[in-house]
Design a protein around this motif. Sequence first.
Motif, short mmCIF file in Angstrom:
data_model
loop_
_atom_site.label_atom_id
_atom_site.label_comp_id
_atom_site.label_asym_id
_atom_site.label_seq_id
_atom_site.Cartn_x
_atom_site.Cartn_y
_atom_site.Cartn_z
N TRP A 17 2.14 -0.67 -10.52
CA TRP A 17 2.93 -0.80 -9.29
C TRP A 17 2.43 0.20 -8.24
N PHE A 27 0.80 -1.22 0.00
CA PHE A 27 0.00 0.00 0.00
C PHE A 27 0.85 1.28 0.00
N ILE A 28 2.13 1.16 0.29
CA ILE A 28 2.97 2.36 0.44
C ILE A 28 2.91 3.30 -0.79
N PRO A 29 3.13 2.79 -2.01
CA PRO A 29 3.13 3.75 -3.13
C PRO A 29 1.77 4.39 -3.38
N THR A 30 0.71 3.72 -2.94
CA THR A 30 -0.63 4.25 -3.16
C THR A 30 -0.88 5.49 -2.33
N ILE A 31 -0.22 5.57 -1.18
CA ILE A 31 -0.57 6.61 -0.22
C ILE A 31 0.52 7.68 -0.12
N THR A 32 1.66 7.46 -0.75
CA THR A 32 2.74 8.45 -0.72
C THR A 32 2.65 9.32 -1.99
N PRO A 33 3.31 10.49 -1.99
CA PRO A 33 3.18 11.36 -3.15
C PRO A 33 3.57 10.66 -4.44
N LEU A 34 2.67 10.68 -5.41
CA LEU A 34 2.92 10.02 -6.68
C LEU A 34 4.17 10.59 -7.35
N VAL A 35 4.37 11.89 -7.19
CA VAL A 35 5.54 12.53 -7.82
C VAL A 35 6.83 11.86 -7.34
N ALA A 36 6.91 11.60 -6.04
CA ALA A 36 8.12 10.99 -5.50
C ALA A 36 8.32 9.59 -6.08
N ASN A 37 7.23 8.84 -6.22
CA ASN A 37 7.34 7.50 -6.78
C ASN A 37 7.75 7.53 -8.25
N VAL A 91 9.55 9.78 -9.70
CA VAL A 91 10.95 10.18 -9.77
C VAL A 91 11.86 8.95 -9.68
N VAL A 92 11.52 8.04 -8.78
CA VAL A 92 12.33 6.83 -8.64
C VAL A 92 12.29 6.00 -9.92
N LEU A 150 5.24 13.18 -15.93
CA LEU A 150 6.57 13.26 -15.34
C LEU A 150 7.54 12.24 -15.92
N MET A 165 16.50 12.05 -4.52
CA MET A 165 16.02 10.85 -3.83
C MET A 165 15.84 11.10 -2.33
N ASN A 216 -0.42 15.05 -1.04
CA ASN A 216 0.03 14.43 -2.28
C ASN A 216 -0.40 15.18 -3.53
N ARG A 243 -7.67 6.88 -5.85
CA ARG A 243 -6.87 7.70 -6.74
C ARG A 243 -7.55 7.88 -8.06
N THR A 297 3.42 10.14 5.39
CA THR A 297 2.31 9.24 5.07
C THR A 297 2.66 7.79 5.40
#
Lengths: 329, 285
Positions: free
Chosen positions: A202, A146-156, A158-159, A270, B252, B215, B285, B262
Amino acid sequence: MTAVTTQQAAPAEEEVVTVKVAAPGTAIAVDEEPEARRPAEVGRRSWWGAAFAAPHSIGLALFTVVPIVASLVVSFMNWPMIGGHTWTGLENYRRLFDDPIFWVVVRNTAEYVILYVPLNLVVSLGLAAWLTPRIRHRHIFRVLFFIPTITPLVANVVVWRMLYQPDGLIDATLQSTLGEHAPNFLADDTWAMFAVVAMSVWAGFGYNMLIFSAALDAVPDSQIEAAQLDGASAWRTFWHVKFPAISPSIFFATMMTLITSFQVFTQPFLLTKGGPGTETETLVQYIYNTGFQNQQLGLASAGAWVLFVIILGITAVQFLGQKRWVHYE
Amino acid sequence: MSSGGTRTTGAAPRVRHAIGYVILCLIALAFMAPLIYMVATSLKPESETFTTPPTLWGSALRWQNYTDVFSYLPFARFILNGVLVAAVGTAINVTVAALSGYAFSRLRWRGRNVVFLLFLATLMIPQDVLVIPMYVMMQDLGWVDTVQALIIPWAFTALGAFLLRQFFLTVPQELDDAARVDGAGTVRTFLNVMVPLARPTLAVLAVFTFISYWNSFLWPLVIVNDVNARATIPLGLQAFFGQQGNEWSLVMAASVISMLPTVIILVLLQKHLVRGIVTSGLGGR
């Protein structure tokens, strides 16, 4: 936030939990209210009710109802970001439908939806079915997915740029193991859309996984045990007992995922900027470019209304299909 | 070897179960790889971020990246903006939703059902469709590139009203009656009896509202011109990420920091989050 942990035993707890057997969202309905329970005091309370509802209602009217109506009006006007506005009737819609790029982005968006929605559902349902209560530490797995679902999409995103780009993680791994370069995923006509979809699945499936997981937990043990006594394999038990039992949730999740995936923006914006060329440009990015790069708010509003009509169509299907398709007890 | 010898239960399923578990762990690991790689890269010296063959850890753990990021970009400002916008927006949303949820469930008034249906209808309107007219509205108000433009337009979303209404419908009528016997009016009953009872539901709503502000990307991208002064974290990350000559290790590190609040909420409150998602479709989402 401490309230959350201390108020555990509030009387509503069990009531809320029983709601989850039905599909989420279907719990919302204008229905059986305790009106019958309280015949008196109508006079005294009549204006308190309106007063309590006023702040929310006024805010919602100003910042949702007015804009949505305004956007319909603006879509019939020539409305540059700076300067005067003139009424042009259906001119924006005509220009939109005459614009070859518009049809390209519609096709791209459809392509994304067709790839993304089934993949998301298969992965989320598969993992939810796998993570039965018998799996040790299942809550840890749930949290991880569930982590990527709830964290800022922009940060994900970027990775993932670091994974996809030349000399990035994927390319470097292939070079050092096979001695071959990976395709330049984000700049390659055939790969770019797949790269965007893979990243999105993902980042997004965790939400549906939770919904399915909770729905599966609510399937009565007695039904499952009965099937097992009949000698049904785990596979058959899943398809013939569990799957029908959670069909409301699957239906709801499919519709919600459809609606959100038609609005995809951040990942292609992005990862590829819509490129190469216009290979991954989506409807929302088109609306954004038209409105805020080319500063044609009228044309952009027309585009937004096309998107809105698509979404209303799906909502209508959901509303009608719910009775027909879904098994309620 | 097997104790009974009636049937070979026990060993075979257990082995299969163990193999399945190992595969599940491998899937989870593969799934986590991008996030692990993100954390690892955030601790590398910049010169080692792209290497062939790839390495997980650099020659040294460079914790300094996490302080450098604050001078590389105005990251403290982004965090501050993000917290301010999310906190104020959440406070407004939770307050108006508690009031309207109460009005829709326990109070009787003319027009209640019509207004409630309108609330329902607004749930169908996606934020992306509202962005253009909202921008025009902000122009008219002179709010383009202001903090309030980041907060106010999305502070009145209807979902909270349903969540709270759903909750208040479950509270026994006797509690109102008891409060009335004690001489409490509508406002006192609401503040002293209902709000304390609704605290878990209010918390769930607050968490989801906070996260969605935190977010949010498209609206800040549209409405903020002065990124250095007014960006929240996603916009700030994007702006600096778009520049030539990325300092990947610092980007990063910034990404890791942006995820921390979060992730902490998720770990601490997972049960409540799950309940919010499952019962009301919050956080989609």
